[in-house]
Design a protein around this motif. Sequence first.
Motif, PDB file in Angstrom:
ATOM      1  N   VAL A  53     -24.907  -0.834 -28.790  1.00 30.61           N
ATOM      2  CA  VAL A  53     -25.659   0.054 -28.641  1.00 30.61           C
ATOM      3  C   VAL A  53     -26.043   1.068 -27.680  1.00 30.61           C
ATOM      4  O   VAL A  53     -25.776   2.169 -28.084  1.00 30.61           O
ATOM      5  CB  VAL A  53     -27.279  -0.672 -29.576  1.00 30.61           C
ATOM      6  N   TYR A  54     -26.404   0.501 -27.044  1.00 26.78           N
ATOM      7  CA  TYR A  54     -27.190   1.195 -25.743  1.00 26.78           C
ATOM      8  C   TYR A  54     -26.434   1.520 -25.011  1.00 26.78           C
ATOM      9  O   TYR A  54     -25.950   0.440 -24.200  1.00 26.78           O
ATOM     10  CB  TYR A  54     -28.469   0.778 -25.523  1.00 26.78           C
ATOM     11  N   GLU A  59     -24.806   7.110 -23.634  1.00 29.57           N
ATOM     12  CA  GLU A  59     -24.058   7.022 -24.526  1.00 29.57           C
ATOM     13  C   GLU A  59     -24.754   6.814 -25.617  1.00 29.57           C
ATOM     14  O   GLU A  59     -25.340   4.988 -25.137  1.00 29.57           O
ATOM     15  CB  GLU A  59     -22.635   6.359 -24.339  1.00 29.57           C
ATOM     16  N   ASN A  60     -23.647   6.717 -26.983  1.00 30.61           N
ATOM     17  CA  ASN A  60     -24.616   6.193 -28.254  1.00 30.61           C
ATOM     18  C   ASN A  60     -23.258   5.053 -28.899  1.00 30.61           C
ATOM     19  O   ASN A  60     -22.787   5.597 -29.272  1.00 30.61           O
ATOM     20  CB  ASN A  60     -25.746   6.729 -29.060  1.00 30.61           C
ATOM     21  N   SER A  63     -22.637   5.851 -32.420  1.00 37.66           N
ATOM     22  CA  SER A  63     -22.087   6.856 -32.997  1.00 37.66           C
ATOM     23  C   SER A  63     -20.603   6.832 -33.089  1.00 37.66           C
ATOM     24  O   SER A  63     -19.528   6.869 -33.157  1.00 37.66           O
ATOM     25  CB  SER A  63     -22.383   8.192 -31.842  1.00 37.66           C
ATOM     26  N   THR A  80     -27.040  -5.969 -28.909  1.00 39.48           N
ATOM     27  CA  THR A  80     -27.505  -5.555 -28.527  1.00 39.48           C
ATOM     28  C   THR A  80     -28.610  -7.025 -27.600  1.00 39.48           C
ATOM     29  O   THR A  80     -29.406  -7.564 -28.442  1.00 39.48           O
ATOM     30  CB  THR A  80     -28.347  -4.193 -29.519  1.00 39.48           C
ATOM     31  N   HIS A  84     -33.970  -3.439 -31.989  1.00 42.68           N
ATOM     32  CA  HIS A  84     -32.664  -2.590 -32.828  1.00 42.68           C
ATOM     33  C   HIS A  84     -32.321  -2.817 -34.077  1.00 42.68           C
ATOM     34  O   HIS A  84     -32.548  -4.002 -34.467  1.00 42.68           O
ATOM     35  CB  HIS A  84     -31.485  -2.041 -32.314  1.00 42.68           C
TER      36      HIS A  84
END
Length: 150
Positions: A53-54, A59-60, A63, A80, A84
């Motif tokens: 996720v991170y 950067e995501n 997305s 992750t 979250h």
Amino acid sequence: MKVLVVEDDPLIGPAVKAVLENAGYTVVGPLRDANKAARIGARERPDLALVDVYLAGGENGLSLARKLWEDNAVPSLLITGFDHRGEDARDFALGLLRKPVMPDALVDAVGAVGEILAGLRPSSIPPALELFGRPARPQADEPDAVLRRG
């Protein structure tokens, strides 16, 4: 099953690859860069993307998972170690796997998602896995869906 692994941690990514390959999966990656992962995902057409996720550099992974789904119909299993909630990913991801994850739980999670992708009910679900269900493919007659793919 071919799995694209997107993980920025230089220790975790290769470990995930080794565990999945030892379980019989074909692994693309690990990749650390979301843009490169999107390009390779489009070219390789994996059955599943395992996406952190991170990612480093801000950067995501969310997305990236959305882009993989909307542009190439590649489903993602998010992973992750942070707190979250998965509600904002239900439209484009199959589930969320919590770190730290033991090798057996990783294999079980990918196996459960593979069963879902094959239209089956998972035989077991590890406690670290939160399943969302299969995301719906955007309809071609939805203006937003066309814009997102194009």
